[in-house]
Scaffold this motif. Structure first.
Motif, PDB file in Angstrom:
ATOM      1  N   HIS A  50      24.132   1.926   6.051  1.00 34.87           N
ATOM      2  CA  HIS A  50      24.439   3.314   5.717  1.00 34.87           C
ATOM      3  C   HIS A  50      24.082   4.322   6.816  1.00 34.87           C
ATOM      4  CE1 HIS A  50      25.459   2.063   1.667  1.00 34.87           C
ATOM      5  NE2 HIS A  50      24.278   1.497   1.524  1.00 34.87           N
ATOM      6  N   ARG A  51      23.278   3.892   7.793  1.00 33.41           N
ATOM      7  CA  ARG A  51      22.908   4.766   8.922  1.00 33.41           C
ATOM      8  C   ARG A  51      22.413   6.141   8.459  1.00 33.41           C
ATOM      9  NH1 ARG A  51      22.230   1.480  13.274  1.00 33.41           N
ATOM     10  NH2 ARG A  51      23.903  -0.047  13.346  1.00 33.41           N
ATOM     11  N   PRO A  52      21.362   6.193   7.653  1.00 35.34           N
ATOM     12  CA  PRO A  52      20.885   7.485   7.156  1.00 35.34           C
ATOM     13  C   PRO A  52      20.167   8.288   8.235  1.00 35.34           C
ATOM     14  CG  PRO A  52      19.357   5.755   6.527  1.00 35.34           C
ATOM     15  CD  PRO A  52      20.529   5.068   7.177  1.00 35.34           C
ATOM     16  N   ASP A  53      20.042   9.582   7.979  1.00 34.65           N
ATOM     17  CA  ASP A  53      19.249  10.453   8.853  1.00 34.65           C
ATOM     18  C   ASP A  53      17.817  10.565   8.350  1.00 34.65           C
ATOM     19  OD1 ASP A  53      21.530  11.325  10.497  1.00 34.65           O
ATOM     20  OD2 ASP A  53      22.196  12.293   8.633  1.00 34.65           O
ATOM     21  N   LEU A  54      17.614  10.146   7.106  1.00 36.91           N
ATOM     22  CA  LEU A  54      16.311  10.284   6.460  1.00 36.91           C
ATOM     23  C   LEU A  54      16.215   9.255   5.338  1.00 36.91           C
ATOM     24  CD1 LEU A  54      13.710  12.130   5.678  1.00 36.91           C
ATOM     25  CD2 LEU A  54      15.269  13.168   4.032  1.00 36.91           C
ATOM     26  N   VAL A  55      15.009   8.699   5.155  1.00 36.09           N
ATOM     27  CA  VAL A  55      14.760   7.782   4.042  1.00 36.09           C
ATOM     28  C   VAL A  55      13.737   8.422   3.110  1.00 36.09           C
ATOM     29  CG1 VAL A  55      13.905   5.504   3.342  1.00 36.09           C
ATOM     30  CG2 VAL A  55      15.233   5.753   5.458  1.00 36.09           C
ATOM     31  N   VAL A  56      14.088   8.514   1.823  1.00 37.01           N
ATOM     32  CA  VAL A  56      13.142   8.958   0.807  1.00 37.01           C
ATOM     33  C   VAL A  56      12.602   7.699   0.136  1.00 37.01           C
ATOM     34  CG1 VAL A  56      12.813  10.255  -1.324  1.00 37.01           C
ATOM     35  CG2 VAL A  56      14.348  11.140   0.447  1.00 37.01           C
ATOM     36  N   MET A  57      11.301   7.464   0.266  1.00 36.50           N
ATOM     37  CA  MET A  57      10.693   6.181  -0.083  1.00 36.50           C
ATOM     38  C   MET A  57       9.645   6.315  -1.183  1.00 36.50           C
ATOM     39  SD  MET A  57      10.509   2.871   1.198  1.00 36.50           S
ATOM     40  CE  MET A  57      10.839   2.984   2.967  1.00 36.50           C
ATOM     41  N   ASP A  58       9.739   5.434  -2.180  1.00 39.47           N
ATOM     42  CA  ASP A  58       8.681   5.349  -3.185  1.00 39.47           C
ATOM     43  C   ASP A  58       7.559   4.473  -2.621  1.00 39.47           C
ATOM     44  OD1 ASP A  58       7.219   5.560  -5.496  1.00 39.47           O
ATOM     45  OD2 ASP A  58       8.550   4.346  -6.727  1.00 39.47           O
ATOM     46  N   LEU A  59       6.346   4.702  -3.088  1.00 41.81           N
ATOM     47  CA  LEU A  59       5.199   3.937  -2.597  1.00 41.81           C
ATOM     48  C   LEU A  59       5.140   2.556  -3.230  1.00 41.81           C
ATOM     49  CD1 LEU A  59       2.655   4.320  -0.778  1.00 41.81           C
ATOM     50  CD2 LEU A  59       1.427   4.941  -2.845  1.00 41.81           C
ATOM     51  N   SER A  60       5.448   2.491  -4.519  1.00 39.69           N
ATOM     52  CA  SER A  60       5.330   1.240  -5.272  1.00 39.69           C
ATOM     53  C   SER A  60       6.712   0.662  -5.549  1.00 39.69           C
ATOM     54  CB  SER A  60       4.596   1.490  -6.590  1.00 39.69           C
ATOM     55  OG  SER A  60       4.488   0.300  -7.346  1.00 39.69           O
ATOM     56  N   LEU A  61       6.971  -0.522  -4.977  1.00 36.39           N
ATOM     57  CA  LEU A  61       8.261  -1.182  -5.146  1.00 36.39           C
ATOM     58  C   LEU A  61       8.039  -2.586  -5.721  1.00 36.39           C
ATOM     59  CD1 LEU A  61       9.813  -0.053  -1.755  1.00 36.39           C
ATOM     60  CD2 LEU A  61      10.406   0.824  -4.032  1.00 36.39           C
ATOM     61  N   PRO A  62       9.036  -3.166  -6.390  1.00 36.20           N
ATOM     62  CA  PRO A  62       8.833  -4.429  -7.102  1.00 36.20           C
ATOM     63  C   PRO A  62       8.380  -5.592  -6.225  1.00 36.20           C
ATOM     64  CG  PRO A  62      10.927  -3.419  -7.734  1.00 36.20           C
ATOM     65  CD  PRO A  62      10.400  -2.636  -6.583  1.00 36.20           C
ATOM     66  N   ASP A  63       8.851  -5.617  -4.971  1.00 38.01           N
ATOM     67  CA  ASP A  63       8.549  -6.763  -4.107  1.00 38.01           C
ATOM     68  C   ASP A  63       7.548  -6.442  -3.013  1.00 38.01           C
ATOM     69  OD1 ASP A  63      10.273  -5.021  -2.830  1.00 38.01           O
ATOM     70  OD2 ASP A  63      11.308  -6.600  -1.728  1.00 38.01           O
ATOM     71  N   GLY A  64       6.907  -5.291  -3.105  1.00 35.01           N
ATOM     72  CA  GLY A  64       5.932  -4.951  -2.068  1.00 35.01           C
ATOM     73  C   GLY A  64       5.668  -3.462  -2.024  1.00 35.01           C
ATOM     74  N   SER A  65       5.031  -3.048  -0.952  1.00 35.04           N
ATOM     75  CA  SER A  65       4.629  -1.654  -0.815  1.00 35.04           C
ATOM     76  C   SER A  65       5.625  -0.864   0.023  1.00 35.04           C
ATOM     77  CB  SER A  65       3.245  -1.594  -0.165  1.00 35.04           C
ATOM     78  OG  SER A  65       2.929  -0.273   0.222  1.00 35.04           O
ATOM     79  N   GLY A  66       5.868   0.367  -0.398  1.00 34.33           N
ATOM     80  CA  GLY A  66       6.672   1.264   0.415  1.00 34.33           C
ATOM     81  C   GLY A  66       6.009   1.564   1.746  1.00 34.33           C
ATOM     82  N   LEU A  67       4.687   1.381   1.800  1.00 29.61           N
ATOM     83  CA  LEU A  67       3.957   1.579   3.054  1.00 29.61           C
ATOM     84  C   LEU A  67       4.394   0.558   4.089  1.00 29.61           C
ATOM     85  CD1 LEU A  67       0.358   2.172   1.646  1.00 29.61           C
ATOM     86  CD2 LEU A  67       1.912   3.905   2.567  1.00 29.61           C
ATOM     87  N   ASP A  68       4.492  -0.716   3.663  1.00 27.16           N
ATOM     88  CA  ASP A  68       4.919  -1.763   4.590  1.00 27.16           C
ATOM     89  C   ASP A  68       6.351  -1.516   5.046  1.00 27.16           C
ATOM     90  OD1 ASP A  68       2.493  -3.074   4.403  1.00 27.16           O
ATOM     91  OD2 ASP A  68       3.125  -4.314   2.710  1.00 27.16           O
ATOM     92  N   ALA A  69       7.210  -1.115   4.105  1.00 31.23           N
ATOM     93  CA  ALA A  69       8.601  -0.823   4.460  1.00 31.23           C
ATOM     94  C   ALA A  69       8.673   0.338   5.448  1.00 31.23           C
ATOM     95  CB  ALA A  69       9.396  -0.503   3.197  1.00 31.23           C
TER      96      ALA A  69
END
Length: 220
Positions: A50-69
């Motif tokens: 999708h080539r975004p200009d910005l990512v809006v990220m949640d901290l808690s995700l089902p398969d891991g941390s938004g921090l790692d992502a």
């Protein structure tokens, strides 16, 4: 950005929240939701697609941390800003997000205008934090709580944080074992876990990360 339009990638595992956020963003001129992802594992492919200009990220995700992502994104796409939008309101999560490279941090429940302002500002290269969060950052960076490894690196256990501080002070495994009254093999295991959690490969990298956050100061 193309023709002044900010393309946003939403990363959150709650469909209703994503739908509400998409509606809010796309009701504002110049903002478009280019894509969505529900897990940390979907993020790299979604960014490529999708080539975004910005990512809006949640901290808690089902398969891991938004921090790692977020950390992986800042390494692989240095110019792609990340805005954390999460339920987590604790100091440890806030500091961890800053450490991971997030350019903004808002708590879910922020008003529509606050979210829109944050998206536009972060996409333009600025940094945005909620009003109460901004004041807490100042306190955290100047106060004694900066000295607490457990708050600076919330993924570490209390003992791992203690070991990291001693590593940052320049102690080798043998001396750390003597300091903590444990076996040297136990210290080696702790160091291995610390490396994995901080995503570092060498002792020098771990020391640098710890000292960047104010640990390992033998003066106090």
């Amino acid at each position: 950005m193309t023709d002044g339009v900010v393309r946003v990638l939403l990363v959150d595992d709650h469909p209703l929240f994503r739908a509400g956020l998409r509606a809010a963003l796309e009701s504002s001129p110049g903002l478009v939701v280019a894509g969505e992802a529900q897990t940390a594992g979907e993020v790299p492919q979604a960014v490529e697609r999708h080539r975004p200009d910005l990512v809006v990220m949640d901290l808690s995700l089902p398969d891991g941390s938004g921090l790692d992502a977020t950390r992986r994104l800042t390494e692989q796409h240095p110019g792609l800003p990340v805005l954390m939008l999460t339920m987590a309101d604790d100091d440890g999560s806030l500091l961890a997000a800053l450490q991971a490279g997030a350019r903004g941090y808002l708590v879910k429940g922020a008003g529509r205008e606050e979210v829109l302002h944050a998206v536009r500002t972060v996409a333009a290269g600025g940094a945005v934090f909620g009003a109460d969060i901004a004041s807490r950052i100042t306190a955290l960076l100047t106060g004694s709580r900066l000295r607490e490894a457990g708050q600076l690196f919330p993924s570490l256990t209390t003992r791992e944080a203690e070991v990291l501080d001693l590593v940052a002070r320049g102690l080798d495994n043998h001396r750390i074992a003597r300091e903590l009254f444990v076996a040297e093999k136990t210290v080696r295991n702790h160091v291995t876990h610390i490396f994995e959690k901080l995503n570092v490969a060498t002792r020098a990298e771990a020391v640098a990360r710890a000292r960047d956050m104010g640990l390992g100061d033998t003066g106090g």
